[in-house]
Design an enzyme around this catalytic site. Sequence first.
Site, PDB file in Angstrom:
ATOM      1  CG  ASN A 242     -24.106  55.332 -36.829  1.00 57.71           C
ATOM      2  OD1 ASN A 242     -24.985  56.077 -36.397  1.00 57.71           O
ATOM      3  ND2 ASN A 242     -23.861  55.205 -38.131  1.00 57.71           N
TER       4      ASN A 242
ATOM      5  CE  LYS B 292     -25.999  52.714 -39.440  1.00 62.27           C
ATOM      6  NZ  LYS B 292     -25.868  51.878 -40.623  1.00 62.27           N
TER       7      LYS B 292
ATOM      8  CG  HIS C 140     -22.868  57.012 -42.059  1.00 60.84           C
ATOM      9  ND1 HIS C 140     -23.766  56.372 -42.885  1.00 60.84           N
ATOM     10  CD2 HIS C 140     -22.382  56.060 -41.218  1.00 60.84           C
ATOM     11  CE1 HIS C 140     -23.830  55.092 -42.531  1.00 60.84           C
ATOM     12  NE2 HIS C 140     -23.005  54.877 -41.527  1.00 60.84           N
TER      13      HIS C 140
ATOM     14  CD  GLU D 129     -26.914  54.299 -43.108  1.00 57.92           C
ATOM     15  OE1 GLU D 129     -27.191  54.975 -42.099  1.00 57.92           O
ATOM     16  OE2 GLU D 129     -26.670  53.075 -43.062  1.00 57.92           O
TER      17      GLU D 129
ATOM     18  CD  GLU E 282     -19.181  53.007 -41.337  1.00 58.82           C
ATOM     19  OE1 GLU E 282     -19.439  52.320 -40.356  1.00 58.82           O
ATOM     20  OE2 GLU E 282     -19.961  53.871 -41.783  1.00 58.82           O
TER      21      GLU E 282
ATOM     22  N   GLY F 197     -24.843  47.061 -42.914  1.00 58.28           N
ATOM     23  CA  GLY F 197     -26.188  46.526 -42.682  1.00 58.28           C
ATOM     24  C   GLY F 197     -26.525  45.325 -43.558  1.00 58.28           C
TER      25      GLY F 197
ATOM     26  CB  SER G 190     -21.720  43.452 -41.572  1.00 59.37           C
ATOM     27  OG  SER G 190     -22.844  43.866 -42.331  1.00 59.37           O
TER      28      SER G 190
HETATM   29  P1  PGA Z   1     -23.728  48.152 -39.509  1.00 58.15           P
HETATM   30  O1  PGA Z   1     -23.595  49.727 -39.743  1.00 58.15           O
HETATM   31  O2  PGA Z   1     -22.800  47.795 -38.376  1.00 58.15           O
HETATM   32  O3  PGA Z   1     -25.168  47.936 -39.151  1.00 58.15           O
HETATM   33  O4  PGA Z   1     -23.332  47.479 -40.780  1.00 58.15           O
HETATM   34  C1  PGA Z   1     -22.342  50.379 -39.657  1.00 58.15           C
HETATM   35  C2  PGA Z   1     -22.489  51.852 -39.957  1.00 58.15           C
HETATM   36  O5  PGA Z   1     -23.240  52.220 -40.862  1.00 58.15           O
HETATM   37  O6  PGA Z   1     -21.845  52.691 -39.288  1.00 58.15           O
END
Ligand code: PGA
Length: 253
Positions: free
Chosen positions: A12, A14, A99, A101, A169, A175, A215
């Site tokens: 992903n 982003k 997601h 976000e 998640e 992140g 992460s």
């Molecule tokens: P990350 O993001 O691996 O940077 O923690 C995962 C995601 O949001 O899909």
Amino acid sequence: MRAGRSPLVVANWKMNKTAREAAAFAEEFLSLRPSLPDAVGVAIAPAFPVLERLGRLLTHTQVLLAAQDVHTESKGAFTGEVSAPMLRDLGVSLALVGHSERRRDRKEDEASFARKIERLLENGIAPLYCVGETLEERDGGRTDEVLARQMTALDAFGSLPAGLVVAYEPVWAIGTGRAASSAMAADTHRQIRSLLSKRYGSDLAASVRILYGGSVTPANAVSLFGEEEIDGGLVGGASLVPADFAALVKAAG
Ligand code: PGA
């Protein structure tokens, strides 16, 4: 990973990588691909403007093109939005829905996720439905309740949505460099699978891949993906570097 479910690792990206940067990534990643296990499915979700260029580079490779989101409607007066038929046209075969976000920034809810999943299914695109609790919710002992609510997006479907993949998640792990422990993630995956069982029966629920995200790095992937309940990963940060992403694919094999 359990026998019968094939592992899947999804990048992903982003709001990272221009088309040119994506092309450089693809060239390097595809050169590493022969050394990676064939049995692991791989998908990359770039930003919308990059889909066409990346899609062309991935043609005739086994790497799937994925989208980070889709609109609830098929077409119409929705400035700035992208529809499922547009994604299908570009060769997208998998799309993220829900997601965290977007839950956070766009205040989207389960009713709109259900409509997005419907649009994807109409266009032969597999939905990758993302769920997960915030730290406050976990600390408050509300993880079960939150997951149960998030999974209601699937209530609109009498039968198992074709190609459905679920990603767990935990919001506090995204992140932050603080991944869930393998045991905690596996426990939560079992919980999600039981929510799928209630809807579709245990046999069908057992066929759904549940990915862990938050992460994931080459350092923790072997332990996470070693859990029977964890069928691969949805990866942000570590998917931006070809060698790291390749290491994750290897860890899932
Ligand atoms: P990350 O993001 O691996 O940077 O923690 C995962 C995601 O949001 O899909």
